[in-house]
Design a protein around this motif. Structure first.
Motif, PDB file in Angstrom:
ATOM      1  N   SER A  71      54.359  14.731  32.921  1.00  8.87           N
ATOM      2  CA  SER A  71      55.253  14.200  31.895  1.00  8.87           C
ATOM      3  C   SER A  71      54.433  13.322  30.948  1.00  8.87           C
ATOM      4  N   PRO A  72      54.842  13.224  29.672  1.00  5.77           N
ATOM      5  CA  PRO A  72      54.094  12.414  28.706  1.00  5.77           C
ATOM      6  C   PRO A  72      53.947  10.961  29.172  1.00  5.77           C
ATOM      7  N   ARG A  73      54.986  10.463  29.842  1.00  6.22           N
ATOM      8  CA  ARG A  73      54.938   9.069  30.293  1.00  6.22           C
ATOM      9  C   ARG A  73      53.787   8.871  31.298  1.00  6.22           C
ATOM     10  N   ASN A  74      53.685   9.799  32.256  1.00  2.51           N
ATOM     11  CA  ASN A  74      52.598   9.682  33.230  1.00  2.51           C
ATOM     12  C   ASN A  74      51.250  10.009  32.596  1.00  2.51           C
ATOM     13  N   ALA A  75      51.250  10.961  31.643  1.00  3.59           N
ATOM     14  CA  ALA A  75      49.991  11.336  30.991  1.00  3.59           C
ATOM     15  C   ALA A  75      49.353  10.107  30.340  1.00  3.59           C
ATOM     16  N   ARG A  76      50.178   9.264  29.761  1.00  2.97           N
ATOM     17  CA  ARG A  76      49.661   8.061  29.096  1.00  2.97           C
ATOM     18  C   ARG A  76      48.985   7.119  30.089  1.00  2.97           C
ATOM     19  N   LEU A  77      49.448   7.128  31.322  1.00  2.00           N
ATOM     20  CA  LEU A  77      48.884   6.216  32.325  1.00  2.00           C
ATOM     21  C   LEU A  77      47.601   6.772  32.953  1.00  2.00           C
ATOM     22  N   LEU A  78      47.332   8.049  32.711  1.00  2.00           N
ATOM     23  CA  LEU A  78      46.263   8.707  33.466  1.00  2.00           C
ATOM     24  C   LEU A  78      44.882   8.667  32.819  1.00  2.00           C
ATOM     25  N   GLY A  79      44.808   8.318  31.544  1.00  2.00           N
ATOM     26  CA  GLY A  79      43.511   8.301  30.880  1.00  2.00           C
ATOM     27  C   GLY A  79      42.988   9.702  30.642  1.00  2.00           C
ATOM     28  N   ASP A  80      41.699   9.925  30.943  1.00  2.00           N
ATOM     29  CA  ASP A  80      41.017  11.179  30.575  1.00  2.00           C
ATOM     30  C   ASP A  80      41.783  12.475  30.893  1.00  2.00           C
ATOM     31  N   VAL A  81      42.256  12.642  32.138  1.00  2.00           N
ATOM     32  CA  VAL A  81      42.926  13.910  32.462  1.00  2.00           C
ATOM     33  C   VAL A  81      44.336  14.025  31.885  1.00  2.00           C
ATOM     34  N   GLY A  82      44.894  12.912  31.441  1.00  2.00           N
ATOM     35  CA  GLY A  82      46.242  12.950  30.873  1.00  2.00           C
ATOM     36  C   GLY A  82      46.228  13.364  29.405  1.00  2.00           C
ATOM     37  N   GLU A  83      45.083  13.144  28.762  1.00  2.00           N
ATOM     38  CA  GLU A  83      44.982  13.347  27.304  1.00  2.00           C
ATOM     39  C   GLU A  83      45.506  14.680  26.803  1.00  2.00           C
ATOM     40  N   ARG A  84      45.187  15.749  27.546  1.00  2.00           N
ATOM     41  CA  ARG A  84      45.539  17.057  26.992  1.00  2.00           C
ATOM     42  C   ARG A  84      47.039  17.283  26.889  1.00  2.00           C
ATOM     43  N   PHE A  85      47.811  16.561  27.705  1.00  2.00           N
ATOM     44  CA  PHE A  85      49.267  16.729  27.623  1.00  2.00           C
ATOM     45  C   PHE A  85      49.812  16.042  26.381  1.00  2.00           C
ATOM     46  N   LEU A  86      49.110  15.009  25.925  1.00  2.00           N
ATOM     47  CA  LEU A  86      49.555  14.295  24.728  1.00  2.00           C
ATOM     48  C   LEU A  86      49.070  15.022  23.483  1.00  2.00           C
ATOM     49  N   LYS A  87      47.868  15.621  23.578  1.00  2.00           N
ATOM     50  CA  LYS A  87      47.303  16.312  22.407  1.00  2.00           C
ATOM     51  C   LYS A  87      47.611  17.798  22.422  1.00  2.00           C
ATOM     52  N   LYS A  88      48.415  18.237  23.400  1.00  2.00           N
ATOM     53  CA  LYS A  88      48.796  19.648  23.517  1.00  2.00           C
ATOM     54  C   LYS A  88      47.581  20.573  23.581  1.00  2.00           C
ATOM     55  N   LYS A  89      46.633  20.216  24.427  1.00  2.00           N
ATOM     56  CA  LYS A  89      45.462  21.073  24.601  1.00  2.00           C
ATOM     57  C   LYS A  89      45.520  21.781  25.943  1.00  2.00           C
ATOM     58  N   ARG A  90      44.624  22.740  26.114  1.00  2.00           N
ATOM     59  CA  ARG A  90      44.608  23.568  27.311  1.00  2.00           C
ATOM     60  C   ARG A  90      43.466  23.131  28.236  1.00  2.00           C
ATOM     61  N   PRO A  91      43.585  23.415  29.532  1.00  2.00           N
ATOM     62  CA  PRO A  91      42.434  23.173  30.413  1.00  2.00           C
ATOM     63  C   PRO A  91      41.461  24.352  30.348  1.00  2.00           C
ATOM     64  N   SER A  92      40.394  24.301  31.140  1.00  2.00           N
ATOM     65  CA  SER A  92      39.399  25.383  31.193  1.00  2.00           C
ATOM     66  C   SER A  92      40.068  26.723  31.506  1.00  2.00           C
ATOM     67  N   LEU A  93      39.370  27.806  31.211  1.00  2.00           N
ATOM     68  CA  LEU A  93      39.897  29.131  31.567  1.00  2.00           C
ATOM     69  C   LEU A  93      39.979  29.271  33.084  1.00  2.00           C
TER      70      LEU A  93
END
Ligand code: MG
Length: 375
Positions: free
Chosen positions: A161-183
């Protein structure tokens, strides 16, 4: 044998964004192999043997557990990764770790715990998997957790969730910036879906909750069953089921590899950073995707909502809620480790304790707390 060249868009262990705690590089294995090895040696991984997906652990020895499910996911994911020249070790690490944070009793357990935790920040099983590898495993002298690479952690956190993503730092970022993880992570994610859809068909029929006639309504199943029956008109029902499921998996994997290779070619990512900014590149062809969705719908209506599954789920849900309420009203009931941790955040310590339980441990703990003749 010459080493296989990784594709330019693969995750590369020597270019990893690294671990929280600096460690000397591993000898004789890559950073991602080390991640995979640490996951296999973890306590949470061993517990997967006694946690379930759909059927509760004591319902039978033949059904999938989360451990066998995770092994199936890893096997499927590795074949796809190999075909696409991705890093197999990272793919395997993500696949083996993806369910580490699951509660006892599958989704029912997770929903019940989430409901209990709603006033205290909620409970998300993906986030819990990350919490297991970041904090809860305590086996190394220098750090808590397994100190995995960024790429493994990013892959494990499938949703957030965006709320938890904000608390997570580096690994949370992609949920806020709408990016994808590695293939590699995308492959492990879809392999999870392929694995459970197919083994739930298999376990569903084995348990007697589904039958082959019903499944003949599902296009992808019907199509493959027809071919098997044409080739082997006198085949026994059990072999018919295996042959059909086997061929379905083969079709899905083959389609996934072909369609993804084509999408990757069209987008032409030069490296993992391009992958992160691109749309999801690992995906089925539209036709197979639709067939998969129909299969999922069928399973939801006929298996996951089958009255026998619902009855067991209701019991499981009551056990989880009762445990939570009992511990919350008196944290002195917790074992010493968790009692200690409950001083700073009782609901979270209780959720960690319950989430770590296997099905049978939760049943036993419930009996110990509520049956007057148990100790
Ligand atoms: Mg899974």
């Amino acid at each position: 044998m010459p080493e296989r060249e990784l594709a330019p868009y693969a995750a590369r262990p020597e270019r990893s964004r690294g671990r929280h705690y600096r460690e000397p590089p591993p000898r004789g294995r890559s950073e991602y192999q080390r991640d995979r090895d640490r996951i296999v040696h973890s306590t949470a991984f061993r517990r997967l043997e006694y946690k379930t997906q759909v059927f509760v652990n004591h319902e039978g020895d033949l059904f999938r557990t989360r451990l066998t499910h995770s092994l199936e996911v890893a096997q499927l994911a590795r074949s796809v990764a190999r075909s696409l020249n991705l890093d197999e070790d990272l793919t395997e690490a993500v696949a083996l770790a993806h369910d580490l944070g699951h509660t006892p009793f599958g989704h029912t357990g997770q929903d019940a715990l989430n409901a209990c935790m709603r006033p205290y920040g909620g409970f998300e099983h993906n986030l819990q998997s990350l919490r297991v590898v970041d904090v809860l495993e305590q086996r190394y002298a220098d750090f808590d957790g397994l100190n995995l690479t960024f790429e493994a952690r990013e892959g494990i956190l499938k949703h957030c969730s965006p709320r938890n993503a904000r608390l997570l730092g580096d690994v949370g970022e992609r949920f806020l910036k709408k990016k994808r993880p590695s293939l590699e992570a995308q492959v492990a994610n879809i392999a999870d879906e392929i694995a459970y859809n197919n083994h739930d068909v298999d376990d569903g029929v084995r348990s007697g909750l589904l039958d082959l006639e019903q499944l003949a309504e599902v296009k992808i199943f019907a199509r493959h069953m027809k071919v098997v029956l044409r080739e082997y008109p006198r085949i026994a029902p059990r072999r018919l089921r295996y042959e059909t499921v086997r061929r379905m998996i083969d079709t899905l994997i083959t389609d996934l590899i072909r369609a993804s290779a084509e999408t990757i070619r069209r987008h032409g990512p030069h490296g993992i950073d391009d992958v992160r900014c691109a749309p999801a590149l690992i995906a089925f062809s539209p036709r197979i995707r639709d067939e998969c969705l129909a299969l999922k719908r069928f399973l939801r209506e006929n298996l996951y909502r089958h009255y026998r599954v619902v009855r067991m789920s209701a019991k499981a849900s009551r056990i989880v809620s009762a445990l939570f309420q009992a511990f919350l009203s008196d944290p002195r009931l917790l074992p010493p480790d968790f009692k200690e941790r409950s001083r700073s955040d009782a609901p979270r310590a209780i959720a960690d304790y319950i989430a770590g339980m296997t099905d049978r441990y939760a049943i036993l703990e419930h009996r110990r707390l509520f049956a007057i003749d148990e100790t």
